[in-house]
Design a protein around this motif. Structure first.
Motif, PDB file in Angstrom:
ATOM      1  N   ASP A 312       0.830  -1.202   0.000  1.00  0.00           N
ATOM      2  CA  ASP A 312       0.000   0.000   0.000  1.00  0.00           C
ATOM      3  C   ASP A 312       0.870   1.260   0.000  1.00  0.00           C
ATOM      4  N   ILE A 313       1.878   1.259   0.851  1.00  0.00           N
ATOM      5  CA  ILE A 313       2.744   2.430   0.974  1.00  0.00           C
ATOM      6  C   ILE A 313       3.528   2.653  -0.311  1.00  0.00           C
ATOM      7  N   ASP A 314       4.056   1.578  -0.874  1.00  0.00           N
ATOM      8  CA  ASP A 314       4.805   1.694  -2.128  1.00  0.00           C
ATOM      9  C   ASP A 314       3.914   2.222  -3.254  1.00  0.00           C
ATOM     10  N   TYR A 315       2.663   1.773  -3.288  1.00  0.00           N
ATOM     11  CA  TYR A 315       1.718   2.232  -4.313  1.00  0.00           C
ATOM     12  C   TYR A 315       1.534   3.744  -4.239  1.00  0.00           C
ATOM     13  N   LEU A 316       1.311   4.259  -3.032  1.00  0.00           N
ATOM     14  CA  LEU A 316       1.094   5.694  -2.879  1.00  0.00           C
ATOM     15  C   LEU A 316       2.352   6.486  -3.210  1.00  0.00           C
ATOM     16  N   LEU A 317       3.504   6.030  -2.740  1.00  0.00           N
ATOM     17  CA  LEU A 317       4.751   6.737  -3.045  1.00  0.00           C
ATOM     18  C   LEU A 317       5.011   6.746  -4.550  1.00  0.00           C
ATOM     19  N   GLU A 318       4.801   5.625  -5.194  1.00  0.00           N
ATOM     20  CA  GLU A 318       5.039   5.540  -6.635  1.00  0.00           C
ATOM     21  C   GLU A 318       4.181   6.550  -7.393  1.00  0.00           C
ATOM     22  N   HIS A 319       2.909   6.658  -7.031  1.00  0.00           N
ATOM     23  CA  HIS A 319       2.008   7.522  -7.789  1.00  0.00           C
ATOM     24  C   HIS A 319       2.185   8.998  -7.455  1.00  0.00           C
ATOM     25  N   VAL A 320       2.474   9.328  -6.199  1.00  0.00           N
ATOM     26  CA  VAL A 320       2.682  10.745  -5.894  1.00  0.00           C
ATOM     27  C   VAL A 320       4.009  11.217  -6.464  1.00  0.00           C
ATOM     28  N   ASN A 321       4.994  10.339  -6.534  1.00  0.00           N
ATOM     29  CA  ASN A 321       6.305  10.737  -7.037  1.00  0.00           C
ATOM     30  C   ASN A 321       6.305  11.033  -8.537  1.00  0.00           C
ATOM     31  N   VAL A 322       5.289  10.545  -9.242  1.00  0.00           N
ATOM     32  CA  VAL A 322       5.154  10.901 -10.658  1.00  0.00           C
ATOM     33  C   VAL A 322       5.045  12.410 -10.823  1.00  0.00           C
ATOM     34  N   LEU A 323       4.474  13.073  -9.821  1.00  0.00           N
ATOM     35  CA  LEU A 323       4.222  14.509  -9.915  1.00  0.00           C
ATOM     36  C   LEU A 323       5.368  15.363  -9.390  1.00  0.00           C
ATOM     37  N   LEU A 324       6.299  14.793  -8.637  1.00  0.00           N
ATOM     38  CA  LEU A 324       7.251  15.582  -7.859  1.00  0.00           C
ATOM     39  C   LEU A 324       8.646  15.605  -8.470  1.00  0.00           C
ATOM     40  N   THR A 325       9.303  16.761  -8.315  1.00  0.00           N
ATOM     41  CA  THR A 325      10.698  16.859  -8.754  1.00  0.00           C
ATOM     42  C   THR A 325      11.634  16.160  -7.772  1.00  0.00           C
ATOM     43  N   GLU A 326      11.293  16.176  -6.496  1.00  0.00           N
ATOM     44  CA  GLU A 326      12.084  15.510  -5.461  1.00  0.00           C
ATOM     45  C   GLU A 326      11.234  14.398  -4.863  1.00  0.00           C
ATOM     46  N   PRO A 327      11.451  13.161  -5.278  1.00  0.00           N
ATOM     47  CA  PRO A 327      10.590  12.050  -4.838  1.00  0.00           C
ATOM     48  C   PRO A 327      10.605  11.866  -3.320  1.00  0.00           C
TER      49      PRO A 327
END
Length: 572
Positions: A312-327
């Motif tokens: 679950d945590i990896d899923y959220l990090l993966e998708h929010v990081n698509v938008l961010l310059t600094e993951p």
């Protein structure tokens, strides 16, 4: 009308009344719909009881995305009636019912593909038109890439092509639900948490009450009522089993996971809402933090303690990081919480396509069941449930008034706007910072004066908690003397949000708060140490569950911690 305090003494009086008074309506479950139903029934002049097995908002109603919103996804289904209803309720909440607990928040819907703008722009445009005058500014704006990145500096300009800016409403769900219950008590309802329903009382086929156990004392007793409302959310089917009938619908639990990260890790003037292949993804400003969520997966395990897995945590990090310059990484996460949505599933063709819409049914005389829906429309669900419950009373010649809750602000709401406008003068008079006064007004509204009275008697309570300086010591004490908290986890996870807002998830605060509240709750030295240890083990189990690869292992790991509302952890 003087506000009733939910104190240990008032709980004892409520339990005594529940033993001895025949109620018009007993509500099972003090989530937002149950607490709302108790308030609805009490403001109609009925004799009302509200019982909750754990704590106010202990289930879904403390673990939402914390938004009053219309539901953008329902526009795709052309369900304009549901969207309009939700937007109307959003306006009521923000402007009338609880302006001290809810506020408008700007969001950007980022454009990731060229095709997004006409598609999303049309949908959000309709949403904005439907919501015009609905409690938030009606300022839909189309932003180009440069303006979007200016507003959302952490947004990756290689991914974010532009955006649409609009508004939603935000609410502290757990405090709002607790305040519903406290307002119901002020209108005469007998309110008791840690009171578990163990069976239904029957006269023939008719439900005439329930059997309960006080989980704090272990005492069991009957409660008699002309009508019982089951508002237990994901526990709905457990009450159906007590009835011995399946009913017209059942409730399916869907898990939604949220991450909490420090505010400085993402630079943005607005929240962000985007779409994944499975659900909407929210990045929501939350004081000094961001809330990032959510997932949407079936959950078939423990209902009281849904667990977030590593997946679950990896899923959220993966998708929010698509938008961010600094993951973001796991090291950025200070808190994680999981909630269960009570989704309706049909038991017959007549109740198909229920989805997130709510349903009300009476499977046997004397029992009304309400389930489904969404947080924003809790008041409508409560009204419909009470309307259904009082039908037999009206048929028998009674004249139960119609719902009045649209005109009944919650405790702390009346006078809030004036108090907020005068916050600087108040800060100067109290010799507090303006930020502290704003914090107190935003959590208690005009009930802030009750906290100030406690400080007047014990000036040391004005000090911040050393381990969670965003909160004052008085807030922990007030949670017990006025807001019904019975255990450390009630204070740390619902009356405050310390459990998801500090890196140690409240372990330090548990040790700091326990001596403050032990005398009020009558804890011995041994019981005080047990409360601290139980909270520590809860945090440990939650952290370890979030490292497990899947739901079964996460659930088993989380359940390794003792449950404070059983006798298993108590010394003999």
């Amino acid at each position: 009308m003087a506000a009733v305090a939910l104190s240990p003494d008032s709980r004892a009086k409520a339990l005594n009344a529940l033993r001895t008074v025949e109620l018009d309506v007993l509500v099972i479950g003090a989530g937002v719909v149950g607490a709302g139903s108790a308030l609805d029934a009490a403001t109609r002049g009925l004799k009302v009881g509200l019982v909750e097995a754990r704590d106010f908002a202990a289930g879904t109603s403390s673990r939402s995305s914390k938004l009053f919103h219309g539901g953008l996804r329902y526009l795709e289904q052309f369900n304009f009636a549901l969207v309009f209803e939700a937007l109307r309720e959003r306006k009521l909440a923000l402007e009338t019912l609880c302006p001290h607990l809810a506020r408008p928040v700007p969001f950007i819907y980022p454009m990731l593909k060229a095709i997004d703008r006409p598609y999303a722009g049309l949908g959000i445009g309709v949403y904005d038109v439907l919501g015009a005058g609905r409690g938030v500014p009606s300022h839909l704006k189309h932003l180009g890439r440069a303006k979007t990145v200016e507003s959302f500096p952490s947004g990756d300009p290689k991914t974010v092509r532009g955006g649409i800016k609009f508004y939603e409403g935000q609410v502290d769900d757990a405090r709002h639900t607790m305040m519903l219950a406290r307002t119901a008590a002020t209108h005469g309802a007998h309110v008791a948490n840690s009171t578990r329903v163990t069976g239904l009382l029957r006269a023939g086929e008719t439900v005439v009450g329930v059997s309960v156990t006080d989980l704090e004392s272990g005492e069991s007793f009957p409660i008699w009522a002309r009508q019982v409302i089951n508002a237990t959310g994901v526990w709905t089917d457990e009450i159906h089993k007590m009835v011995g009938t399946q009913g017209k619908f059942r409730v399916r639990a869907s898990k939604g996971v949220h991450l909490v990260v420090p505010r400085d890790r993402i630079k943005s003037e607005t929240g962000v809402i985007t779409r994944t292949e499975k659900s909407l993804l929210f990045m929501i400003p939350w004081a000094q933090h961001w809330i990032i969520g959510t997932t949407d997966t079936d959950w078939e395990y423990d209902l009281a303690h849904p667990s977030a897995s590593a997946a679950d945590i990896d899923y959220l990090l993966e998708h929010v990081n698509v938008l961010l310059t600094e993951p973001l990484t796991r090291d950025d996460i200070v808190g994680v919480y999981s909630g269960l949505r009570p989704l309706l599933a049909a038991n017959s063709d007549s109740t198909s396509k229920l989805s997130r819409e709510h349903a009300v049914a009476s499977p046997v005389p004397g029992l009304t069941v309400v389930a489904g829906g969404k947080y924003t429309t809790y008041r409508v669900m409560a009204k419909d449930a009470v309307d259904a419950a009082v039908k037999p009373m009206n048929a028998a010649g009674g004249r139960v008034p119609a719902s009045r809750t649209q005109h009944k602000p919650l405790l702390g709401a009346e006078g809030y706007h004036d108090a907020f406008r005068g916050r600087r003068d108040t800060a100067a008079q109290l010799k507090m910072s303006v930020e502290t006064v704003e914090h107190l007004l935003g959590r208690y509204g005009t009930l802030m004066n009750e906290l100030l009275s406690l400080i007047a008697d014990s000036p040391e309570l004005s000090e911040p908690l050393a381990s969670a300086p965003g909160y004052l010591k008085v807030e922990a004490v007030y949670a017990v003397t006025h807001e019904g908290a019975l255990h450390l986890e009630d204070i740390l996870t619902r009356r405050t949000r310390i459990g998801i807002e500090v890196p140690d998830r409240g372990e330090g605060a548990a040790a700091e708060i326990a001596p403050l509240v032990a005398p009020i709750l009558g804890w011995s030295t041994t019981e005080t140490l047990e409360e601290i240890e139980a909270y520590r083990l809860r945090v440990k189990a939650e952290r370890e569950s979030q490292m497990q690869p899947d739901d079964p292992s996460a659930d088993a790991t989380r359940l390794s911690a003792p449950d404070i509302r059983t006798d298993e952890h108590r010394s003999t």
